[in-house]
Design an enzyme around this catalytic site. Structure first.
Site, PDB file in Angstrom:
ATOM      1  CB  ALA A  13      58.426 -87.802  23.680  1.00  0.00           C
ATOM      2  NE  ARG A  18      54.027 -73.367  30.000  1.00  0.00           N
ATOM      3  CZ  ARG A  18      53.359 -72.907  28.882  1.00  0.00           C
ATOM      4  NH1 ARG A  18      53.732 -72.791  27.643  1.00  0.00           N
ATOM      5  NH2 ARG A  18      52.369 -71.696  28.995  1.00  0.00           N
ATOM      6  CE1 TYR A 103      54.575 -81.554  17.727  1.00  0.00           C
ATOM      7  CE2 TYR A 103      53.023 -81.855  15.861  1.00  0.00           C
ATOM      8  CZ  TYR A 103      54.307 -81.602  16.336  1.00  0.00           C
ATOM      9  OH  TYR A 103      55.358 -81.421  15.773  1.00  0.00           O
ATOM     10  N   GLY A 104      49.858 -85.171  20.747  1.00  0.00           N
ATOM     11  CA  GLY A 104      49.030 -85.561  22.180  1.00  0.00           C
ATOM     12  C   GLY A 104      48.592 -84.575  22.669  1.00  0.00           C
ATOM     13  CG  ASN A 229      52.250 -76.353  25.915  1.00  0.00           C
ATOM     14  OD1 ASN A 229      52.651 -77.487  25.536  1.00  0.00           O
ATOM     15  ND2 ASN A 229      51.922 -75.627  25.032  1.00  0.00           N
ATOM     16  CE1 TYR A 372      30.716-102.846  50.866  1.00  0.00           C
ATOM     17  CE2 TYR A 372      30.737-100.890  52.301  1.00  0.00           C
ATOM     18  CZ  TYR A 372      31.276-101.877  51.478  1.00  0.00           C
ATOM     19  OH  TYR A 372      32.874-102.039  51.606  1.00  0.00           O
ATOM     20  CB  SER A 390       8.192 -90.681  55.029  1.00  0.00           C
ATOM     21  OG  SER A 390       7.661 -90.190  54.003  1.00  0.00           O
TER      22      SER A 390
END
Length: 453
Positions: A13, A18, A103-104, A229, A372, A390
């Site tokens: 949470a 930081r 803790y995440g 952190n 593409y 080539s």
């Protein structure tokens, strides 16, 4: 380990100020995987019956990352770790097993360590709380765990600790195991009578001790409980993880010529007798079979490399690349969703996208598959033992047959049959003596301009 059901509460949470990031702190990646997802994978190995993630700031990002794999509980306002855990009470209604509190931003807790916490919780002396502790090289401002044997006599935050308590080097990781029947009853008795005016989770240990109940400690390597952190701590943890992974790779039979320059993803798989030269980066989803040589300065992601292949130097293998046994990708070759059969080669300066290349085919330097058109992607299929000269452009969708030859400099827009030769070039114009006359005229012109000055 105990057969009792397990639930996990993961605290995530915090605002993570930081980090100075628009991305939630626990979603910043290490080794190509979000911190939170590293932790959730370790939790899932315990087969928990419930998982509750406590969220606050940027909760929508965490919800998207979890994709319904865990319940969410909102902590608002944020009044400390004890208050955060309380928010899981509704989600754990009716649960009667053991609860892990994690803790995440502490991503690398091993499953075995979590299991050891659960085992200690279910030992004969039946501790009310089990705390995971560690002894760092520098205890800094960590909360301290005061023990007698493995019994905890007191838990104290650094700012509230005495000088004698600060001299203790056993530190609190914040991770705990508690029976569901005890957890919320203990939390209900926690107060905010401390320097920070917060509800500390660690106070449940002191409350249980005051009730003359046992609380116990399990210790682990500081790496396992390192919290992240800031971006500097994120980089340091990435570096530490990579160092361990390199050591593991070499212990398992791979050779890294300059280990500190090789970067692995969380799921990189290497076979035996793989040789990796300097400056190789693995993104997620790479599997390398036995006897492969990956030469210097390659970037490989989402690729499967068969036994005996050679890749690089300076090659880029993008997701969907599959190299068959003894295939070869050389310098400055890029592949994307390209499948090369056994012994197929693309040695230089080539782009193979949305392509299937048959066994033994040879792709000449400068060849590209034009896959593409600005709106859709199309397939190129090259047959076994075909030879592409080539500087050829294969304009998809197109098929080149088995044993076919495409002459150098061709722009192929139609299928080439088995065994055919296809040349697609403008007519070569020859003007004898034209270059000599041109050079003579230009030299005279230059001399005249110089004389006029």
């Amino acid at each position: 380990m105990s057969n009792r059901p397990i639930a996990a509460i993961i605290l995530a949470a915090g605002k993570g100020t930081r980090m100075k990031s628009d991305l939630h702190k626990v979603l910043h990646p290490i080794a190509g995987r979000a911190m939170l997802m590293h932790l959730m994978a370790s939790v899932d190995a315990l087969d928990p019956v419930r998982k509750v993630v406590i969220v606050g700031d940027k909760a929508d990002q965490i919800e998207a990352a979890l994709s319904g794999s865990a319940s969410l509980a909102l902590q608002e306002p944020q009044l400390g770790t004890g208050h955060a855990v309380q928010q899981a009470e509704a989600a754990l209604t009716g649960f009667e097993g053991d609860v892990l509190i994690l803790y995440g931003d502490v991503p690398f807790v091993p499953t075995a360590t979590m299991g050891a916490m659960i085992d200690r919780l279910n030992a004969p002396d039946a501790p009310a709380v089990v705390v995971l502790a560690f002894e760092p090289a520098d205890a800094q401002h960590y909360g301290r765990v005061i023990t007698r044997g493995d019994r905890i006599t007191k838990m104290v935050e650094y700012k509230d600790a005495s000088e004698a308590e600060r001299a203790v080097t056993l530190c609190n990781s914040g991770l705990m195991a508690v029976r569901a029947a005890d957890l919320f009853a203990l939390l209900a008795r926690v107060t905010d009578e401390n320097a920070a005016k917060e509800f500390y989770l660690v106070d449940i240990v002191n409350i249980a001790n005051a009730d003359r109940r046992t609380c116990a400690v399990v210790t682990t390597d500081p790496f396992d409980v390192a919290g992240i952190n800031s971006r500097a701590e994120l980089a340091a943890m990435e570096s530490a993880w990579q160092a361990r992974r390199r050591a593991q790779a070499m212990a398992e039979g791979a050779s890294l010529l300059a280990p500190e320059t090789v970067w692995f993803a969380w799921d990189t798989h290497l076979g035996r007798d793989v040789l990796i030269e300097p400056n190789v980066f693995f993104g997620p989803g790479v599997s390398v079979a036995d006897g492969v040589r990956i030469r210097a300065n390659c970037h490989i992601e989402g690729a499967t490399i068969g036994a005996g292949c050679e890749v690089g130097p300076f090659a880029r293998l993008r997701p969907g690349t599959v190299l068959g046994e003894k295939a070869k990708i050389g310098n400055f070759v890029e592949t994307k969703k390209a499948v090369l059969g056994q012994g197929a080669k693309a040695n230089h300066l080539t782009y193979l996208g949305d392509a299937t290349v048959g066994a033994g085919a040879n792709i000449g330097a400068g060849t590209i598959t034009c896959n593409y058109d600005g709106y859709f992607k199309y397939q190129t299929v090259i047959g076994e033992n075909a030879f592409i000269g080539s500087n050829s452009a294969l304009v998809a969708p197109v098929k080149i047959g088995r044993d076919a030859i495409v002459g150098a400099g061709s722009a192929v827009t139609r299928d080439v049959g088995d065994g055919e030769l296809r040349l697609v070039r403008g007519e070569q114009l020859v003007k004898p003596g034209w270059a000599d006359r041109f050079h003579d005229a230009m030299r005279k012109k230059k001399a005249a301009e110089k004389g006029a000055k």
